[in-house]
Design an enzyme around this catalytic site. Structure first.
Site, PDB file in Angstrom:
ATOM      1  N   VAL A 194     -60.131 112.174 -50.301  1.00  0.00           N
ATOM      2  CA  VAL A 194     -60.717 111.954 -51.615  1.00  0.00           C
ATOM      3  C   VAL A 194     -61.922 111.040 -51.471  1.00  0.00           C
ATOM      4  CG1 VAL A 194     -60.335 111.136 -53.964  1.00  0.00           C
ATOM      5  CG2 VAL A 194     -58.476 112.254 -52.727  1.00  0.00           C
ATOM      6  N   ASP A 244     -42.409 115.561 -59.823  1.00  0.00           N
ATOM      7  CA  ASP A 244     -42.491 114.376 -58.965  1.00  0.00           C
ATOM      8  C   ASP A 244     -43.041 113.187 -59.754  1.00  0.00           C
ATOM      9  OD1 ASP A 244     -42.121 112.923 -56.649  1.00  0.00           O
ATOM     10  OD2 ASP A 244     -43.998 113.574 -55.704  1.00  0.00           O
TER      11      ASP A 244
END
Length: 301
Positions: free
Chosen positions: A26, A143
């Protein structure tokens, strides 16, 4: 592993690396002005997630990356990470996302140990509302945990990392295996062949709320011991570990009931229950945003 940092992907000029994982990197980036060929100083800064070239050939990784990008690009909610576009450039698959100014909730919880009841309620309600939006669009995250939520300086709690997301379909047989993080898994995510819907996410949110107000999770042990506890063991009430209003304890225990039918049916119901608890709390001595900024200030560079 990629050794040299890229300088440009598509129409985005890369400024620095924000984080790396096994599948991707990222970057902090800024959109370039296509007409003049350089960055516009007024253009907003974004997060640019780039899939590592060596994993593009792995069908499952590629499919998850593309699916996550497609889903997030369709969703617009203040509590869900905004994706602006996805694409491919010179063999690099990328996703352009909103850049959140803040820290992950798990780091904040690690530093604070335990949060005030009023702040815990506000954060849990934000997440419940975001999940209600997500579920109403036909998806379950699978999640939900503090590490997948960003606590932004503007006060938002933003859900991200949709790598485990699934479409909610009646009667669907989901792939075998346990997906998600053991400490936050609903029983139906552990039991083979059980149907999963949005109530599994709300269970995980209940575990997270439990952790915020007590400074601990209800179950500990080896991976298998924790999984077994979610299915078979009754969680100790939060009041065993901290001063928790009975009304909030009732909300928490309902949210982490073993049977999905015994939990809140929707994120909206969960949020409404938290609002009712909050309306009867004494006023806080300081705002949660002041505490967040106070914690972040020493970490500024």
């Amino acid at each position: 592993m990629q050794t040299a940092m890229l300088t440009q992907i598509g129409n985005y000029q890369i400024e620095s690396t924000l984080g790396e994982g096994a599948a991707g990197i990222v970057y902090r980036a800024r959109r370039m002005d296509a007409a003049i060929g350089h960055t516009d100083s007024d253009a907003p800064i974004v997060a640019l997630k780039v899939l590592r070239p060596e994993v593009i050939t792995q069908p499952q990784v590629l499919a998850c990356f593309q699916f996550e990008g497609r889903i997030l690009s369709r969703l617009r909610h203040p509590g869900i990470l905004c994706v602006y576009e996805t694409g491919m450039d010179d063999g690099h698959m990328y996703t352009v996302m909103e850049l959140i100014d803040g820290y992950s909730l798990d780091k904040y919880l690690l530093a604070q140990k335990r949060l005030p009841v009023s702040e815990s309620i506000k954060l849990a309600r934000q997440t419940a509302e975001a999940l209600d939006y997500l579920h109403s669009h036909g998806y379950a995250h699978r999640d939900i945990k503090p590490a997948n939520l960003m606590y932004a300086l503007d006060g938002r709690l933003v859900l991200y990392d949709f790598g485990t997301v699934i479409r909610i379909k009646d009667g669907t047989d989901y792939e075998s295996g346990v997906y998600g993080t053991p400490a936050f898994l609903a029983p139906e995510q552990i039991e083979a062949g059980a149907k999963i819907d949005g109530r599994a996410d709300l269970y995980a949110l209940g575990i997270m709320l439990y952790q915020m107000v007590t400074g601990r999770k209800p179950f500990y042990g080896s991976r298998q011991e924790v999984l077994d506890a979610h299915v078979y063991a009754e969680p100790p009430p939060p009041s065993k570990f901290a001063r928790v209003p009975k009304s909030l304890e009732a909300v928490i225990m309902k949210s982490i009931a073993k049977q999905p039918a015994a939990r809140f049916a929707t994120g909206a119901q969960f949020a409404e229950a938290l609002t009712q608890v909050e309306e009867n709390l004494p006023p806080p001595t300081s705002s949660p945003w002041q505490r967040l900024r106070g914690w972040l200030q020493p970490n500024s560079v």
